[in-house]
Design a protein around this motif. Structure first.
Motif, short mmCIF file in Angstrom:
data_model
loop_
_atom_site.label_atom_id
_atom_site.label_comp_id
_atom_site.label_asym_id
_atom_site.label_seq_id
_atom_site.Cartn_x
_atom_site.Cartn_y
_atom_site.Cartn_z
N ARG A 177 0.84 -1.20 0.00
CA ARG A 177 0.00 0.00 0.00
C ARG A 177 0.88 1.24 0.00
O ARG A 177 2.04 1.19 0.39
CB ARG A 177 -0.92 0.01 1.23
N CYS A 178 0.32 2.37 -0.42
CA CYS A 178 1.09 3.61 -0.49
C CYS A 178 0.54 4.64 0.50
O CYS A 178 -0.43 5.35 0.21
CB CYS A 178 1.08 4.19 -1.90
N ALA A 179 1.17 4.70 1.67
CA ALA A 179 0.74 5.67 2.68
C ALA A 179 1.02 7.10 2.23
O ALA A 179 0.31 8.03 2.62
CB ALA A 179 1.45 5.38 4.00
N HIS A 180 2.04 7.27 1.41
CA HIS A 180 2.38 8.60 0.89
C HIS A 180 1.22 9.16 0.07
O HIS A 180 0.79 10.30 0.26
CB HIS A 180 3.65 8.49 0.04
N ALA A 181 0.69 8.34 -0.84
CA ALA A 181 -0.44 8.77 -1.66
C ALA A 181 -1.67 9.00 -0.80
O ALA A 181 -2.39 10.00 -0.96
CB ALA A 181 -0.73 7.74 -2.75
N ARG A 182 -1.92 8.07 0.13
CA ARG A 182 -3.11 8.18 0.98
C ARG A 182 -3.07 9.44 1.83
O ARG A 182 -4.11 10.09 2.06
CB ARG A 182 -3.20 6.93 1.87
N SER A 183 -1.88 9.83 2.29
CA SER A 183 -1.76 11.02 3.14
C SER A 183 -2.14 12.29 2.38
O SER A 183 -2.45 13.31 3.00
CB SER A 183 -0.34 11.15 3.68
N LYS A 184 -2.13 12.21 1.04
CA LYS A 184 -2.46 13.38 0.23
C LYS A 184 -3.77 13.19 -0.54
O LYS A 184 -4.02 13.83 -1.55
CB LYS A 184 -1.31 13.69 -0.73
N GLY A 185 -4.60 12.26 -0.04
CA GLY A 185 -5.92 12.08 -0.60
C GLY A 185 -5.95 11.30 -1.89
O GLY A 185 -6.94 11.35 -2.63
N ARG A 186 -4.91 10.54 -2.20
CA ARG A 186 -4.85 9.75 -3.42
C ARG A 186 -4.83 8.27 -3.07
O ARG A 186 -4.65 7.88 -1.92
CB ARG A 186 -3.58 10.10 -4.23
#
Length: 310
Positions: A177-186
């Motif tokens: 999973r990509c926490a980086h993307a999730r942290s920016k709403g993606r």
């Protein structure tokens, strides 16, 4: 088996940089950095591959023309068929040593010379011996190992050249999973390469606001920058043949020159630490893991240098 002098290896760039910046970085490394080995290739996220693909041949040519040994890095996590195919494609390159950063790569590289990167857990001599029998000629040990374990592993497997992760934010974990993307709403599938906005990682703080970690796409790295600056004779006595520098947004040519001066005896470890903080001033240095302590700590070797810790 090992030469008397320590080598310097530049590890793969773990962050997403624009194509032109990526190319120019390696061109400068080729022309100015006193490193012996350069590991290139995408290690963190296969979606980033197309950023480097247009320039990778030119980068390899420039590095090899400058006398650098080029190694090719595999992915650290394989979850898709196309990623498995990419690993096999790398393994077909007979001209250069491939660095395995995932167990799937070890299988396709079996019985041919290759390197092993710090993403493969090598925590004891028995594991190193198994990897050597598989074809490994060089192993970059995981950065969380204390120096006592490094010494034990190197003594147990003298036929392999061992490398220490000596500079850079420490790779701690990697996820599907990509926490980086999730942290920016993606989402990961529609990330729009948002990680490119954070070329040195996205800072993560605790609930109380203290710096803690950094996100790099699907990867988690340390907030601090590991800096192993031991006397070179002490490093050689551990059975280590090379130090690895992991690219950050600071002047990596200056970092490599500083480490070369340390290895040549031109500067002492205390002076090296002071100079390194000037090159990379915004991230605290750490060496706790190396000394068997909390990884984020800076352990001063000399009482009169404790004031350098942060």
């Amino acid at each position: 088996m090992r030469g008397s002098s320590l080598k310097l290896t530049l590890g793969p760039l773990l962050y997403l940089w624009p194509t032109d910046r990526w190319r120019d970085f390696y061109f400068r490394i080729a022309d100015e950095a006193p490193v012996d080995v350069v590991v290139i290739g995408e290690t963190v996220c296969s979606k980033r591959l197309h950023f480097m693909e247009p320039e990778i041949a030119a980068v390899i040519d420039r590095l090899e023309a400058a006398g650098k040994e080029v190694r090719l890095s595999t992915l650290a996590l394989v979850t898709l068929d196309r990623e498995a195919n990419y690993q096999r494609t790398l393994a077909d390159d007979d001209a250069r040593l491939v660095e395995a950063n995932d167990l799937s790569a070890l299988q396709v590289l079996k019985s041919r010379p290759h390197a092993v990167g710090p993403f493969v857990n090598v925590y004891n001599g028995a594991t190193a011996k198994v990897l050597a029998r598989n074809g490994a000629t060089a192993i970059c040990l995981p950065p969380e190992l204390p120096s006592t374990s490094v010494t034990d592993i190197a003594r147990a497997c003298p036929e392999v050249e061992f490398e220490l992760f000596a500079f850079g934010r420490i790779p701690l974990a990697i996820s599907a999973r990509c926490a980086h993307a999730r942290s920016k709403g993606r989402t990961k599938d529609n990330c729009q390469f948002i990680c490119q906005e954070d070329p040195d990682g996205l800072p993560v703080n605790t609930l109380s606001g203290q710096p803690f970690l950094a996100l790099n796409g699907v990867q988690t790295v340390s907030h601090t920058c590991q800096a192993l600056l031991d006397d070179p004779d002490e490093t050689r006595s551990m059975g280590v043949g090379s130090l690895r520098l992991s690219p950050q947004t600071c002047d990596m040519t200056a970092v490599s020159k500083l480490y070369r001066q340390l290895l040549d005896g031109s500067i002492c470890p205390t002076e090296a630490a002071s100079l390194l903080r000037n090159v990379y001033p915004d991230v605290p240095l750490s060496n706790g893991f190396h000394h068997g302590q909390v990884g984020a700590e800076w352990i001063a070797r000399l009482r009169n240098s404790e004031g350098l810790g942060r």
